[in-house]
Design a protein around this motif. Structure first.
Motif, mmCIF file in Angstrom:
data_model
loop_
_atom_site.group_PDB
_atom_site.id
_atom_site.type_symbol
_atom_site.label_atom_id
_atom_site.label_comp_id
_atom_site.label_asym_id
_atom_site.label_seq_id
_atom_site.Cartn_x
_atom_site.Cartn_y
_atom_site.Cartn_z
ATOM 1 N N GLY A 104 -39.266 43.230 -32.626
ATOM 2 C CA GLY A 104 -38.689 43.320 -33.970
ATOM 3 C C GLY A 104 -37.598 44.366 -34.134
ATOM 4 N N GLY A 105 -37.456 45.241 -33.146
ATOM 5 C CA GLY A 105 -36.439 46.282 -33.237
ATOM 6 C C GLY A 105 -36.884 47.451 -34.092
ATOM 7 N N GLY A 106 -35.919 48.234 -34.531
ATOM 8 C CA GLY A 106 -36.217 49.385 -35.383
ATOM 9 C C GLY A 106 -37.012 50.440 -34.644
ATOM 10 N N GLU A 107 -37.980 51.024 -35.345
ATOM 11 C CA GLU A 107 -38.787 52.112 -34.793
ATOM 12 C C GLU A 107 -39.618 51.696 -33.586
ATOM 13 N N GLU A 108 -39.850 50.407 -33.412
ATOM 14 C CA GLU A 108 -40.697 49.938 -32.316
ATOM 15 C C GLU A 108 -39.928 49.693 -31.018
ATOM 16 N N THR A 109 -38.608 49.827 -31.038
ATOM 17 C CA THR A 109 -37.805 49.600 -29.840
ATOM 18 C C THR A 109 -38.273 50.526 -28.723
ATOM 19 N N GLY A 110 -38.540 49.927 -27.553
ATOM 20 C CA GLY A 110 -38.946 50.697 -26.384
ATOM 21 C C GLY A 110 -40.423 51.020 -26.303
ATOM 22 N N LEU A 111 -41.203 50.652 -27.314
ATOM 23 C CA LEU A 111 -42.636 50.923 -27.291
ATOM 24 C C LEU A 111 -43.381 49.807 -26.569
ATOM 25 N N SER A 112 -44.598 50.109 -26.160
ATOM 26 C CA SER A 112 -45.497 49.117 -25.584
ATOM 27 C C SER A 112 -46.816 49.168 -26.328
ATOM 28 N N PHE A 113 -47.361 47.993 -26.611
ATOM 29 C CA PHE A 113 -48.652 47.891 -27.281
ATOM 30 C C PHE A 113 -49.643 47.278 -26.293
ATOM 31 N N HIS A 114 -50.788 47.941 -26.094
ATOM 32 C CA HIS A 114 -51.852 47.423 -25.225
ATOM 33 C C HIS A 114 -52.877 46.717 -26.108
#
Length: 138
Positions: A104-114
């Motif tokens: 979705g972009g924004g603050e979540e760019t580059g994050l990973s969710f397990h």
């Protein structure tokens, strides 16, 4: 100021005759364990926002909102009021766990969710507000 509309997805499956709910551990440990959720965009209804957000956050395709199980007004930690919509989404098959990078972009760019599944609301502690309606699932 109008409340910010948020959609929460209680994505469920049956495994060994038990209902399970999908949760994830954020790559930032301080963010805690959460259920997938997101913000409703302008001119978007909650069902379309739910499906879009669940796909962006989980990578799951072909989801259908089953039931709106709860709706409320809730004050976030920063004092902003959220108009929250909690939906149940049933799926027939999924991996037991996986890692997904939100799209979705924004603050979540580059994050990973397990992602992984819980079988009761007492299995783990979710971040504030995310378990508010799990008793309607389990």
């Amino acid at each position: 100021m109008n409340p910010i509309k948020k959609v929460y997805g209680y994505i469920t499956r049956l495994k060994d005759h038990k209902v399970q709910v999908l949760v994830f551990q954020h790559s930032n440990p301080e963010a805690g364990i959460q259920v997938p959720k997101g913000t409703v965009e302008a001119e978007e209804d909650t069902v379309n926002a739910l499906i879009r957000e669940m796909k962006e956050e989980t990578g799951l395709e072909g989801l259908h909102a089953e039931t709106l199980i709860a709706e409320d007004l809730w004050e976030n930690a920063d004092g902003v009021i959220h108009h929250r919509f909690f939906y149940q989404i049933n799926i027939a098959y999924s991996l037991d766990e996986w890692v997904h990078q939100p799209t979705g972009g924004g603050e979540e760019t580059g994050l990973s969710f397990h992602y992984f599944w819980i079988s009761s609301k007492n299995d783990i502690e979710l971040v504030r507000g995310h378990a508010d309606y799990l008793d309607l699932i389990f």
